[in-house]
Design a protein around this motif. Structure first.
Motif, PDB file in Angstrom:
ATOM      1  N   ARG A   1     -69.799  19.552   0.704  1.00 34.63           N
ATOM      2  CA  ARG A   1     -71.254  19.339   0.615  1.00 34.63           C
ATOM      3  C   ARG A   1     -71.884  20.419  -0.262  1.00 34.63           C
ATOM      4  O   ARG A   1     -72.704  20.142  -1.139  1.00 34.63           O
ATOM      5  N   ASN A   2     -71.485  21.668  -0.015  1.00 30.74           N
ATOM      6  CA  ASN A   2     -72.075  22.786  -0.749  1.00 30.74           C
ATOM      7  C   ASN A   2     -71.770  22.699  -2.246  1.00 30.74           C
ATOM      8  O   ASN A   2     -72.667  22.800  -3.087  1.00 30.74           O
ATOM      9  N   SER A   3     -70.493  22.501  -2.587  1.00 32.09           N
ATOM     10  CA  SER A   3     -70.113  22.507  -4.005  1.00 32.09           C
ATOM     11  C   SER A   3     -70.623  21.258  -4.711  1.00 32.09           C
ATOM     12  O   SER A   3     -70.970  21.303  -5.897  1.00 32.09           O
ATOM     13  N   GLY A   4     -70.675  20.135  -3.983  1.00 31.85           N
ATOM     14  CA  GLY A   4     -71.205  18.900  -4.575  1.00 31.85           C
ATOM     15  C   GLY A   4     -72.651  19.082  -5.016  1.00 31.85           C
ATOM     16  O   GLY A   4     -73.064  18.635  -6.099  1.00 31.85           O
TER      17      GLY A   4
ATOM     18  N   LEU B   1     -63.009  23.812 -10.914  1.00 30.70           N
ATOM     19  CA  LEU B   1     -64.430  23.680 -11.293  1.00 30.70           C
ATOM     20  C   LEU B   1     -64.759  24.466 -12.555  1.00 30.70           C
ATOM     21  O   LEU B   1     -65.604  24.039 -13.361  1.00 30.70           O
ATOM     22  N   GLU B   2     -64.094  25.594 -12.745  1.00 31.56           N
ATOM     23  CA  GLU B   2     -64.296  26.377 -13.970  1.00 31.56           C
ATOM     24  C   GLU B   2     -64.007  25.496 -15.198  1.00 31.56           C
ATOM     25  O   GLU B   2     -64.791  25.456 -16.142  1.00 31.56           O
TER      26      GLU B   2
ATOM     27  N   ILE C   1     -68.052  15.693  -6.230  1.00 29.92           N
ATOM     28  CA  ILE C   1     -67.089  16.263  -5.269  1.00 29.92           C
ATOM     29  C   ILE C   1     -67.281  15.541  -3.940  1.00 29.92           C
ATOM     30  O   ILE C   1     -68.392  15.481  -3.409  1.00 29.92           O
ATOM     31  N   LYS C   2     -66.222  14.940  -3.458  1.00 28.39           N
ATOM     32  CA  LYS C   2     -66.326  14.209  -2.190  1.00 28.39           C
ATOM     33  C   LYS C   2     -65.154  14.558  -1.299  1.00 28.39           C
ATOM     34  O   LYS C   2     -64.147  15.111  -1.763  1.00 28.39           O
TER      35      LYS C   2
ATOM     36  N   GLY D   1     -64.544  23.166   7.731  1.00 31.35           N
ATOM     37  CA  GLY D   1     -64.809  24.008   6.565  1.00 31.35           C
ATOM     38  C   GLY D   1     -64.690  23.234   5.263  1.00 31.35           C
ATOM     39  O   GLY D   1     -65.495  23.415   4.343  1.00 31.35           O
ATOM     40  N   VAL D   2     -63.710  22.355   5.183  1.00 32.78           N
ATOM     41  CA  VAL D   2     -63.533  21.536   3.971  1.00 32.78           C
ATOM     42  C   VAL D   2     -64.762  20.627   3.769  1.00 32.78           C
ATOM     43  O   VAL D   2     -65.245  20.454   2.646  1.00 32.78           O
TER      44      VAL D   2
END
Ligand code: NAD
Length: 261
Positions: free
Chosen positions: A171-174, A130-131, A184-185, A165-166
């Motif tokens: 969901r969070n990072s998307g 992501l960076e 992100i899916k 957790g994945v």
């Protein structure tokens, strides 16, 4: 004719076997330059052979890495950027099933081992990829969750915790990174016939594992195992520009089993 992944760079973890290998072959056929990551160097070499048979012109970088080792993850991302200068797609897929046992007998060491690989490994991958993608202003990521990440399956404490957790990370990072042009899916495969599932059937059925397999899929609406190639087509679609507006979503590929009452 132009292809969906012409000039695109895709990293695949767990590329030495099963879903990772099938996706590497599919995405290479569609024009991508690949970084293939796995713990097992020999199986990475084998995947490279499969890729080159299907796509003789493909550029392939192999990086042996344990995804539960943060430095090793940082390294496969750095090596990719050094070679190709960008990352268009990331299939964050490496994982293990762990031993099957009820919770009280599952074992704390086994639990931590499965979570370290399946969840920490996915988190580290997200962190470093992501960076790069945020600086570029584009990118697509597919995490491999599981039906065990959206339903209770039983005898899988570590697997269930890590795969749920994945889903949470996806969901969070998307939600966080959509604004930077990054989607992100996660996919939630049911039983797909790969070496992982074969090993698990052998643990359940011993010498009669093929019979155990038939019984296992008898409750599936489609009465069969999924094929790695079917998952690879889904992964390729989700990493392509065609799926750019699908974000933070978890997509089952399980013959409908997770919707069955
Ligand atoms: P597989 O065992 O065939 O392949 C997994 C690959 O990951 C192997 O090449 C292995 O060497 C590699 N790997 C394992 N630990 C690693 C580590 N610490 N670092 C780097 N590489 C590592 O399994 P598969 O069926 O292709 O599974 C791929 C992913 O799909 C996993 O995350 C799995 O949980 C998930 N999944 C599979 C199924 C299925 O039915 N096959 C269903 C749901 C989810």
């Amino acid at each position: 004719m132009s292809k969906r992944f012409d000039d695109k760079v895709v990293i695949i973890t767990g590329a030495g076997s099963g879903l990772g290998r099938a996706s590497a072959v599919q995405i290479a056929k569609e024009g991508a330059k690949l970084t293939l990551v796995d713990l097992n160097t020999g199986s990475l070499e084998e995947t490279r052979q499969f890729v080159l048979e299907a796509a003789p012109e493909a550029e392939v970088l192999l990086v042996t890495a344990d995804v539960s080792d943060e430095e090793a993850v940082k390294n496969y991302v750095n090596e990719t950027v050094k070679k190709y200068s960008k990352i268009d797609g990331f299939y964050n897929n490496a994982g293990i099933e762990g031993k099957q046992n009820p919770t009280a007998d599952y074992g704390s060491n086994e639990f931590h081992k499965v979570v370290r690989i399946n969840l920490d490994g996915v988190f580290y991958g997200l962190k470093y990829v992501l960076e790069v993608m945020k600086n570029q202003g584009y990118g697509a990521i597919v995490n491999t969750a599981s039906v065990g990440g959206i339903r209770g399956v039983g005898n899988q404490s570590g697997y269930a915790a890590s795969k749920h957790g994945v889903v949470g990370l996806t969901r969070n990072s998307g939600i966080e990174y959509g604004q930077y042009g990054i989607s992100i899916k996660a996919i939630a495969p049911g039983a797909i016939m790969t070496p992982m599932v074969e090993a698990s059937l052998k643990q359940m059925g011993g010498d009669h594992w093929e019979e155990a397999g038939k019984e296992f899929v008898s409750v599936n609406p489609m009465k069969r195992f999924g094929k790695p190639e079917e998952v690879a087509h889904l992964v390729a679609f989700l990493l392509s520009d065609e799926a750019g507006f699908i974000n933070a979503a978890v997509i089952p590929i399980d013959g409908g089993q997770s919707y069955k009452y």
